[in-house]
Design an enzyme around this catalytic site. Structure first.
Site, PDB file in Angstrom:
ATOM      1  N   ASP A 336     -87.838  91.362  75.674  1.00  0.00           N
ATOM      2  CA  ASP A 336     -87.235  92.654  76.002  1.00  0.00           C
ATOM      3  C   ASP A 336     -87.231  92.818  77.520  1.00  0.00           C
ATOM      4  OD1 ASP A 336     -86.079  95.097  75.348  1.00  0.00           O
ATOM      5  OD2 ASP A 336     -87.996  96.138  75.169  1.00  0.00           O
ATOM      6  N   GLU A 339     -83.145  92.097  81.546  1.00  0.00           N
ATOM      7  CA  GLU A 339     -81.851  92.112  82.235  1.00  0.00           C
ATOM      8  C   GLU A 339     -81.905  91.495  83.651  1.00  0.00           C
ATOM      9  OE1 GLU A 339     -81.924  94.314  78.856  1.00  0.00           O
ATOM     10  OE2 GLU A 339     -83.143  94.860  80.590  1.00  0.00           O
ATOM     11  N   ASP A 417     -80.839 100.073  72.705  1.00  0.00           N
ATOM     12  CA  ASP A 417     -81.423 101.394  72.447  1.00  0.00           C
ATOM     13  C   ASP A 417     -80.334 102.396  72.065  1.00  0.00           C
ATOM     14  OD1 ASP A 417     -83.868 100.323  73.036  1.00  0.00           O
ATOM     15  OD2 ASP A 417     -83.916 101.047  75.090  1.00  0.00           O
TER      16      ASP A 417
END
Length: 776
Positions: A336, A339, A417
């Site tokens: 997670d 990015e 999300d």
């Protein structure tokens, strides 16, 4: 360089027939950065001897260091792809920027999400398809606002690759897979249902969740641990009080048929004495600022440093940490925040002038602006390789939030999300499909929505739909109410139970689709227009999709159930269910000419056995024929690459009122299991004829007269209608209100001529069994 004049790009054929590389100039061709989308950059850089000219040639302009590429296509062309994007399925009128972004709470107009796929799938008016890839890792604008025009704008210079036109969209995706690779072969357990929350705060709570699934008979295979299992959010650690013995926890989970997946973020706490930080500093693995010192940015643990995954030595360092981590009983890993996300800065990420000391084959030492979009891909690759180091006899399962086109070689993904709203329920279909159309078939949304509180109706409807996606996981934010299947009252719990039982009945079919995707590059979940790409009326359908020959039609409107009218593709489409017809579950249809394998209802993949009864569900085409396949292996490991599997091709044929079902051919070294075979032949309106036999032997079904078939289908239609009317849909109410609906469970015995039918309204209003009555 300023050159506002539009010029045709130069081209050369690469890879295979129908694939072309375009560059602005020959100097640009020689100076292009290595491809990080192709499995092997030499495939992109080496011309092949095919004397053909591309059907469509892009033009380019150069302006202020930007390369603007335009490709004009025939009026009536429909656009898809563009990777992980929100909003409508058909992309005409949209603009996307490929820049991996922590996009919490995104909406339909959000232009950058967590992954980057500079790729457009164009479906031409005649049904043929063309794929276009801008092969750049940099920020890229994909502009589809002008009808029938694709426009890419990114830092100069970059090549553009076209695939086709080919006869169908599937042919384009197969060709794309030859360039960027096929999806990793998922372990079979990963196709079951996954339960997650941010976070289950203790091993005690995890055990409670697992126990409740089994007590309530709701199928589930995986429970996930979010960052709160860690010691102060330090990666590769466990909280000494709340998760004091992870091995014992995993042992208990395994005993009850569950796997355990644990999160690892790239942000490593900047802390003297922390073993991961000390090891990384010793090996000089951190991304650097422009001045050569390690970049420090805030994430969950506070100040963090970040591994530079563009270096092979760093990927090896991380992989060995993963290898050691796996020894705690870890079954899968969740990457997670990669990015990479950084807190307390407007950009939500690190400075673009940070430095990566990349390997030469990746592009060498470059700024973060060059490697930003592939950071998540390279982290997932390193995690995948670490899991393989830990156990070469198990297939890694990695889930990544950030990614780039070709990430499917290493990891599954989810749509980030999302919100607990009806809009996000609807949008989840298009998002999953766009990822599949961009080469990433293992995807799904957070079922029920991540942020906010789902209502019982929304959650049940989302579970019904989510149970049909390639990746099936429920996940909720820490600030939301409980979002487990039993958290919304008895009606919702029952719908979730029925939905997940459906999925597990279909696991054999889904697993076979993934084997085909892994070995051949075919898609898993596709838009409805894949059934007939010439039919323009199908191209904007957003509430249905295909799983191979199975059409899944869901209602994403709050006040409308699955019994609404549906525009079906041309041809034969026969409805079916699993004794579970319900207005909050999707409607299912099997395409004429198809056979799909079904397994028994189970609670987890580990319960299945090769000797279990096998069911073949059959829908004949207009010529009275059908065919389908079943792939079987150990469900894990790589024995299938050495022939340790069984791939069976079944065929059904109608001749002189007799349907014969047989094996047409087999592949693999496995011996056929000794098992019973149940053949179910759909005849319309949910009615079916069935027979039992032994798998491997020829089976036959004698067809009733047309008059009898009409009576049977009419009876089934009426009882399906009665069933839907008798089952109260989940009420749209506050979770805590305690309202309850009622259902009918009265079985009905019917007779029609020489045929006896047993119809149970509670179980779907279809023919459960059909037997020929003895004379007299």
């Amino acid at each position: 360089m300023v050159d506002t004049q539009e010029k045709e790009m130069i081209f050369e054929p690469i890879l295979e027939d129908g694939v072309f590389r375009f560059d602005c100039l020959s100097d640009d061709r020689n100076a292009a950065f290595p491809s990080l989308s192709f499995t092997n950059t030499k495939l992109r850089d080496t011309p092949i001897l095919i004397h053909k000219v591309p059907s469509y040639i892009p033009t380019f302009q150069s302006l202020l260091g930007q390369q603007i590429v335009k490709l004009e296509l025939p009026v009536g062309t429909s656009f898809y792809g563009t990777g992980e994007v929100s909003g409508q399925l058909e992309r005409t009128g949209k603009r996307v920027f490929t820049w991996n972004t922590d996009a919490f709470g995104y909406g339909p107009e959000t232009t950058s999400l967590y992954q980057s796929h500079p790729w457009v799938l164009a479906v031409l008016p005649n049904g043929e398809a063309l794929g276009v890839l801008a092969d750049t890792t940099r920020l890229c604008e994909i502009d589809l606002r002008t009808e029938s025009r694709i426009q890419f704008t990114a830092s100069a210079s970059f090549p553009v690759i076209t695939f086709g036109p080919f006869p169908s969209p599937t042919d384009v995706l197969i060709s794309l897979s030859h360039a960027i690779g096929t999806v990793f072969m998922p372990p079979k357990w990963s196709l079951g249902y996954h339960q997650c929350r941010y976070s289950y705060m203790s091993d005690k709570r995890v055990r409670e969740i697992a126990t409740t699934f089994r007590e309530k008979g709701i199928p589930c295979d995986v429970i996930w641990m979010d960052i709160d299992y860690m010691d102060g959010f330090r990666c590769f650690t466990f909280d000494k009080e709340r998760f004091s013995d992870p091995k014992s926890l995993v042992k208990d989970l395994h005993h009850n048929g569950f796997k355990a997946i644990w999160m690892l973020d790239p942000g490593i706490k900047h802390e003297e004495g922390f073993f991961v930080y000390e090891s990384g500093s010793k090996n000089n693995v951190w991304i650097q600022k422009a001045d050569g010192t390690p970049f420090v940015g805030d994430v969950w643990p506070g100040p963090c440093v970040f591994p530079d995954f563009t270096q092979s030595k760093v990927r090896s360092w991380w992989a060995n940490l993963v290898k050691d981590f796996i020894s705690n009983g870890v079954d899968g890993i969740w990457n997670d925040m990669n990015e990479p996300a950084v807190f307390k800065v407007v950009s939500k990420t690190m400075p673009e002038n940070n430095i990566h000391k990349g390997d030469e084959e990746l592009g060498g030492c470059q700024s973060h602006s060059h490697y930003h979009n592939v950071y998540g891909l390279l982290m997932a690759r390193s995690t995948f390789e670490g899991m393989k180091l830990a156990d070469k006899n198990k297939r890694p399962f990695v889930l990544t939030r950030a990614g780039f086109i070709s990430s499917q070689r290493y990891a599954a993904t989810w749509t980030g999300d999302n919100l607990s709203t009806w809009e996000h329920l609807h949008m989840s279909i298009s998002m999953v499909l766009q990822l599949g159309l961009s080469g990433q078939p293992v995807s799904g949304p957070d079922i029920g929505g991540f942020s906010g509180n789902a209502t019982p109706k929304l959650f049940g409807r989302w579970m019904g739909l989510g149970a049909m996606f390639p990746f099936c996981r429920g996940h909720a934010d820490a600030d939301s109410l409980d979002h487990e299947p039993w958290s919304f009252g008895e009606e919702c719990e029952e719908v979730c139970r029925l939905a997940l039982k459906r999925r597990y009945r279909l696991i054999l079919h889904i697993y076979t689709l993934f084997y085909m995707a892994h070995t051949r590059g075919t898609p898993v979940a596709t838009p409805a227009f894949f059934a007939d790409s010439k039919d323009n009326s199908l191209r904007t359908l957003e509430s249905c999709f295909l799983l191979g020959p199975v059409l899944v039609s869901a209602s994403t409107l709050q006040d409308q159930g699955s019994d609404r009218q549906l525009l079906l593709p041309k041809g034969i489409w026969l409805s079916f269910d699993f004794d579970d017809l319900h207005p909050d579950l999707p409607s299912l249809y099997l395409r004429g000419g198809s056979i799909i394998p079904l397994g028994p209802p189970i609670q987890h993949i580990g319960e299945s056995n090769p000797s279990d009864d096998l069911t073949l569900l059959i829908a004949l085409d207009e010529n009275g024929r059908a065919e389908g396949s079943l792939f079987e292996d150990d469900g894990d490991g790589y024995g299938f690459t050495e022939g340790q599997y069984l791939l069976t091709h079944y065929i059904a044929e109608l001749q002189s009122s007799v349907v014969t079902v047989r094996i047409s051919k087999t592949e693999g070294l496995w011996k056929r299991p000794d098992r019973r075979l149940h053949v179910q032949l759909l005849i319309g309106e949910g009615a079916m004829l069935d027979t039992w036999g032994i798998d491997g032997e020829l089976l036959q079904i004698v067809m009733p007269s047309e008059f009898e078939i009409t009576k049977l289908t009419n009876t089934s239609k009426e009882n399906r209608r009665t069933r839907l009317e008798s089952v109260m849909p989940i009420p749209e109410m506050d979770v805590a209100s305690g309202q309850k609906g009622t259902v009918s469970k009265i079985p009905v015995e019917l007779k029609s001529g020489d045929w006896s039918l047993k119809v149970i309204p509670w179980f779907g209003g279809r023919i459960v069994s059909m037997a020929h009555l003895p004379s007299g």
